[in-house]
Design an enzyme around this catalytic site. Structure first.
Site, PDB file in Angstrom:
ATOM      1  CG  ASP A  61      13.108  10.860 -15.566  1.00  0.00           C
ATOM      2  OD1 ASP A  61      13.272  10.018 -15.017  1.00  0.00           O
ATOM      3  OD2 ASP A  61      12.664  11.286 -16.878  1.00  0.00           O
ATOM      4  CG  ASP A 131      -2.964  -6.749  -5.062  1.00  0.00           C
ATOM      5  OD1 ASP A 131      -2.444  -5.340  -4.589  1.00  0.00           O
ATOM      6  OD2 ASP A 131      -3.112  -7.039  -3.360  1.00  0.00           O
ATOM      7  CD  GLU A 132      -3.858  -1.439  -7.891  1.00  0.00           C
ATOM      8  OE1 GLU A 132      -4.525  -0.526  -8.863  1.00  0.00           O
ATOM      9  OE2 GLU A 132      -3.885  -1.125  -6.101  1.00  0.00           O
ATOM     10  CE1 TYR A 155       1.150   1.775  -9.913  1.00  0.00           C
ATOM     11  CE2 TYR A 155      -1.284   0.488  -9.500  1.00  0.00           C
ATOM     12  CZ  TYR A 155       0.320   1.104  -9.023  1.00  0.00           C
ATOM     13  OH  TYR A 155       1.273   0.581  -7.754  1.00  0.00           O
ATOM     14  CB  SER A 156      -2.762  -2.322 -12.751  1.00  0.00           C
ATOM     15  OG  SER A 156      -3.936  -2.330 -12.965  1.00  0.00           O
ATOM     16  CE  LYS A 159       5.104  -1.578 -10.010  1.00  0.00           C
ATOM     17  NZ  LYS A 159       6.320  -0.044  -9.388  1.00  0.00           N
ATOM     18  NE  ARG A 219      -8.667  -0.974  -4.527  1.00  0.00           N
ATOM     19  CZ  ARG A 219      -9.495  -1.476  -4.870  1.00  0.00           C
ATOM     20  NH1 ARG A 219     -10.298  -3.053  -4.316  1.00  0.00           N
ATOM     21  NH2 ARG A 219      -9.698  -1.189  -5.541  1.00  0.00           N
ATOM     22  NE  ARG A 286      -9.874   4.615  -8.158  1.00  0.00           N
ATOM     23  CZ  ARG A 286      -8.828   4.356  -7.460  1.00  0.00           C
ATOM     24  NH1 ARG A 286      -9.212   2.946  -7.418  1.00  0.00           N
ATOM     25  NH2 ARG A 286      -8.250   4.806  -6.679  1.00  0.00           N
TER      26      ARG A 286
HETATM   27  P1  NAD Z   1       5.107   6.954  -4.245  1.00  0.00           P
HETATM   28  O1  NAD Z   1       4.270   7.934  -4.960  1.00  0.00           O
HETATM   29  O2  NAD Z   1       4.537   7.490  -2.719  1.00  0.00           O
HETATM   30  O3  NAD Z   1       6.791   7.750  -4.532  1.00  0.00           O
HETATM   31  C1  NAD Z   1       7.157   7.279  -5.775  1.00  0.00           C
HETATM   32  C2  NAD Z   1       8.739   8.187  -5.701  1.00  0.00           C
HETATM   33  O4  NAD Z   1       9.339   7.846  -7.327  1.00  0.00           O
HETATM   34  C3  NAD Z   1       8.773   9.452  -5.454  1.00  0.00           C
HETATM   35  O5  NAD Z   1       9.456   9.816  -4.538  1.00  0.00           O
HETATM   36  C4  NAD Z   1       8.772   9.986  -7.213  1.00  0.00           C
HETATM   37  O6  NAD Z   1       9.165  11.344  -7.317  1.00  0.00           O
HETATM   38  C5  NAD Z   1       9.974   9.606  -7.564  1.00  0.00           C
HETATM   39  N1  NAD Z   1       9.258   9.090  -9.390  1.00  0.00           N
HETATM   40  C6  NAD Z   1       8.197   9.026  -9.942  1.00  0.00           C
HETATM   41  N2  NAD Z   1       8.487   9.064 -11.365  1.00  0.00           N
HETATM   42  C7  NAD Z   1      10.377   8.233 -11.641  1.00  0.00           C
HETATM   43  C8  NAD Z   1      11.010   9.134 -12.419  1.00  0.00           C
HETATM   44  N3  NAD Z   1      10.804   8.790 -13.477  1.00  0.00           N
HETATM   45  N4  NAD Z   1      12.053   8.875 -11.975  1.00  0.00           N
HETATM   46  C9  NAD Z   1      12.669   9.068 -10.853  1.00  0.00           C
HETATM   47  N5  NAD Z   1      12.224   9.002  -9.024  1.00  0.00           N
HETATM   48  C10 NAD Z   1      10.274   9.103 -10.002  1.00  0.00           C
HETATM   49  O7  NAD Z   1       4.781   5.247  -4.394  1.00  0.00           O
HETATM   50  P2  NAD Z   1       4.539   4.729  -3.168  1.00  0.00           P
HETATM   51  O8  NAD Z   1       3.221   5.168  -2.792  1.00  0.00           O
HETATM   52  O9  NAD Z   1       5.732   4.633  -2.596  1.00  0.00           O
HETATM   53  O10 NAD Z   1       5.026   3.364  -4.037  1.00  0.00           O
HETATM   54  C11 NAD Z   1       6.173   3.164  -4.621  1.00  0.00           C
HETATM   55  C12 NAD Z   1       6.539   1.804  -5.321  1.00  0.00           C
HETATM   56  O11 NAD Z   1       5.739   0.662  -4.819  1.00  0.00           O
HETATM   57  C13 NAD Z   1       5.858   1.254  -6.691  1.00  0.00           C
HETATM   58  O12 NAD Z   1       6.368   1.322  -7.910  1.00  0.00           O
HETATM   59  C14 NAD Z   1       4.714   1.212  -6.647  1.00  0.00           C
HETATM   60  O13 NAD Z   1       3.994   0.985  -7.571  1.00  0.00           O
HETATM   61  C15 NAD Z   1       4.703  -0.200  -5.588  1.00  0.00           C
HETATM   62  N6  NAD Z   1       3.453   0.131  -4.711  1.00  0.00           N
HETATM   63  C16 NAD Z   1       2.707   0.629  -3.950  1.00  0.00           C
HETATM   64  C17 NAD Z   1       2.031  -0.110  -2.670  1.00  0.00           C
HETATM   65  C18 NAD Z   1       0.936   1.303  -1.993  1.00  0.00           C
HETATM   66  O14 NAD Z   1       0.460   0.784  -1.354  1.00  0.00           O
HETATM   67  N7  NAD Z   1       1.427   2.581  -2.623  1.00  0.00           N
HETATM   68  C19 NAD Z   1       1.561  -1.308  -2.937  1.00  0.00           C
HETATM   69  C20 NAD Z   1       2.697  -2.017  -4.254  1.00  0.00           C
HETATM   70  C21 NAD Z   1       3.583  -1.503  -4.450  1.00  0.00           C
HETATM   71  P1  TYD Z   2      -5.426   3.743  -3.739  1.00  0.00           P
HETATM   72  O1  TYD Z   2      -5.887   4.668  -2.082  1.00  0.00           O
HETATM   73  O2  TYD Z   2      -6.334   4.772  -4.497  1.00  0.00           O
HETATM   74  O3  TYD Z   2      -5.240   2.777  -3.987  1.00  0.00           O
HETATM   75  P2  TYD Z   2      -5.842   1.813  -4.885  1.00  0.00           P
HETATM   76  O4  TYD Z   2      -7.168   1.740  -5.924  1.00  0.00           O
HETATM   77  O5  TYD Z   2      -4.400   1.688  -5.696  1.00  0.00           O
HETATM   78  O6  TYD Z   2      -6.438   0.421  -4.144  1.00  0.00           O
HETATM   79  O7  TYD Z   2      -7.938   3.419  -2.792  1.00  0.00           O
HETATM   80  C1  TYD Z   2      -7.879   2.722  -2.069  1.00  0.00           C
HETATM   81  C2  TYD Z   2      -9.482   2.069  -2.263  1.00  0.00           C
HETATM   82  O8  TYD Z   2     -10.383   3.870  -1.895  1.00  0.00           O
HETATM   83  C3  TYD Z   2     -10.320   2.055  -3.462  1.00  0.00           C
HETATM   84  O9  TYD Z   2     -11.490   0.662  -3.997  1.00  0.00           O
HETATM   85  C4  TYD Z   2     -11.011   3.854  -4.430  1.00  0.00           C
HETATM   86  C5  TYD Z   2     -11.419   3.620  -2.895  1.00  0.00           C
HETATM   87  N1  TYD Z   2     -10.999   5.385  -3.054  1.00  0.00           N
HETATM   88  C6  TYD Z   2     -12.071   5.989  -2.346  1.00  0.00           C
HETATM   89  O10 TYD Z   2     -13.878   5.808  -2.235  1.00  0.00           O
HETATM   90  N2  TYD Z   2     -12.644   7.306  -2.582  1.00  0.00           N
HETATM   91  C7  TYD Z   2     -11.480   7.968  -2.808  1.00  0.00           C
HETATM   92  O11 TYD Z   2     -11.010   8.940  -2.455  1.00  0.00           O
HETATM   93  C8  TYD Z   2      -9.764   7.368  -2.881  1.00  0.00           C
HETATM   94  C9  TYD Z   2      -8.576   8.298  -3.337  1.00  0.00           C
HETATM   95  C10 TYD Z   2      -9.983   6.281  -3.077  1.00  0.00           C
END
Ligand code: NAD
Ligand code: TYD
Length: 348
Positions: A61, A131-132, A155-156, A159, A219, A286
């Site tokens: 962790d 970007d959120e 969440y945002s 971050k 998005r 949401r």
């Molecule tokens: P994810 O949820 O798929 O993966 C997160 C990983 O972090 C997992 O492997 C989890 O086990 C690990 N983790 C969680 N809590 C932890 C802790 N306390 N200690 C150690 N490990 C821990 O997330 P993702 O979508 O791969 O996103 C990765 C990063 O990129 C995040 O910081 C997210 O904010 C950022 N990000 C994601 C997106 C997206 O579209 N998914 C876009 C922009 C930025």
């Molecule tokens: P998501 O993939 O959760 O990413 P983020 O909220 O971080 O942008 O959602 C993308 C978009 O899709 C967001 O506008 C919420 C919408 N959404 C649905 O309409 N239905 C769903 O079941 C989910 C998970 C997301």
């Protein structure tokens, strides 16, 4: 001397692509992947590189300062690429405190350890962010690096707080930092709680496709491997103390994207044309749902020479093919706790 790079969250969706990219491209680096293996972390995402000689995995962790000290004293860490986070907006609405723990406290714990044990003039602390943090847009304009922070979801907000801490450690203690804020990623190994993989999984299983509100939220989608390349470029060429926005220049209304996925999946599965469209169900919106995200990536493109390498058409085709050939992966990640989450979110 070989450099040691610590990647946190490397067993998650984006992290696993970043780890794979660095392990394969940079044999001169030793990559340590530190991940807690929450519901979102999965070592199956890294099977193909788990035995590489320049790679090791540590389960742990980022809030555990003792463990961090141990890692940092055993090896001199030359750079951190910090991705570990709680990453799902809907879960942050259900349980904000978990997001404060990992995203804020975890990031500060990592910064403190980095400050104490690393050569802070040369070692790099790179925070991968979203970007959120900029909040939402109406129909006009895009987020740039100077857009004021205005996060709307837990969440945002978490971050944004972690970005602020990273920047504060640069100003206050002189840490060598970089931050990137990226738009929505999609691709292989994406956990089926997020829009694209959830819809793919539900179409495969002929389950309802829950579209929030009227489906008009927008998005900007980027293929995850293009994000991994951008992270490589920012890590190596980004300037100390700077932020870089990363986007796909690829905006979609949710409902249009879900319809496109129905069409592509029906073709791939040999279904009756338009049969999956019947699964679409508009559900309660949401809370605090951001209307639109769009990224102006001109800084990283002009200053660092990055650009996306695949079109959305190519990236989605690769993604759908991956899910169709990796049904076991989907089966594993959707058994167990996923079922509880799904029924709490969608079957109230
Ligand atoms: P994810 O949820 O798929 O993966 C997160 C990983 O972090 C997992 O492997 C989890 O086990 C690990 N983790 C969680 N809590 C932890 C802790 N306390 N200690 C150690 N490990 C821990 O997330 P993702 O979508 O791969 O996103 C990765 C990063 O990129 C995040 O910081 C997210 O904010 C950022 N990000 C994601 C997106 C997206 O579209 N998914 C876009 C922009 C930025
Ligand atoms: P998501 O993939 O959760 O990413 P983020 O909220 O971080 O942008 O959602 C993308 C978009 O899709 C967001 O506008 C919420 C919408 N959404 C649905 O309409 N239905 C769903 O079941 C989910 C998970 C997301």
């Amino acid at each position: 001397m070989r450099k040691n790079i610590l990647i946190t969250g490397g067993a998650g969706f984006i992290g696993s692509h970043v780890v794979r990219h660095f392990v394969k491209k940079y044999p001169e680096y030793f990559i340590i992947n530190l991940d807690k293996l929450t519901y979102a972390g999965n070592l199956e995402n890294l099977k193909d590189i788990e035995n590489h000689e320049n790679y090791s995995f540590v389960k742990g962790d980022i809030c555990d300062s003792r463990l961090l000290e141990e890692i940092f004293t055993i090896k001199k860490i030359d750079g951190i690429i910090h991705l570990a986070a709680e990453s799902h907006v809907d879960r942050s609405i259900l349980n904000p405190m978990e997001f404060v723990e990992t995203n804020v406290k975890g990031t500060v714990t990592l910064l403190n350890t980095f400050k104490q044990f690393c050569d802070i003039k040369n070692a790099i602390f790179y925070h991968v962010s979203t970007d959120e943090v900029y909040g939402e847009l109406d129909n006009f304009g895009k987020f740039s690096e100077t857009t004021p922070y205005s996060p709307n979801s837990p969440y945002s907000a978490s971050k944004a707080a972690s970005d602020h801490f990273v920047r504060a450690y640069h100003s206050t203690y002189g840490l060598n930092i970089k931050i990137s804020n990226c738009s929505n990623n999609y691709g292989p190994f994406h956990f089926p709680e997020k829009l694209i993989p959830l819809m793919i999984n539900n179409i495969l299983n002929k389950k309802e496709l829950p579209v929030y509100g009227k489906g008009e939220n927008i998005r900007d989608w980027l293929f995850v491997k293009d994000h991994a390349v951008a992270i490589d470029i920012v890590f190596h060429k980004g300037k100390n103390g700077e932020t870089y926005n990363i986007g796909g220049n690829n905006e979609w209304k949710n409902i249009e994207l879900v319809k496109l996925l129905c069409k592509l999946m029906d073709e791939k599965l040999g279904n009756e044309p338009e049969s999956s469209l019947k699964l679409i169900k508009y559900v309660k919106d949401r809370a605090g749902h951001d209307f639109r995200y769009a990224i102006d990536s001109s800084k990283i493109m002009n200053e660092l020479g990055w650009q996306p390498s695949v079109t959305f058409e190519q990236g989605l085709a690769q993604t759908i093919d991956w899910y169709l050939t990796n049904k076991d992966w989907l089966q594993h990640v959707t058994s167990g706790d996923y079922k509880n989450y799904y029924s709490r979110m969608y079957e109230k």
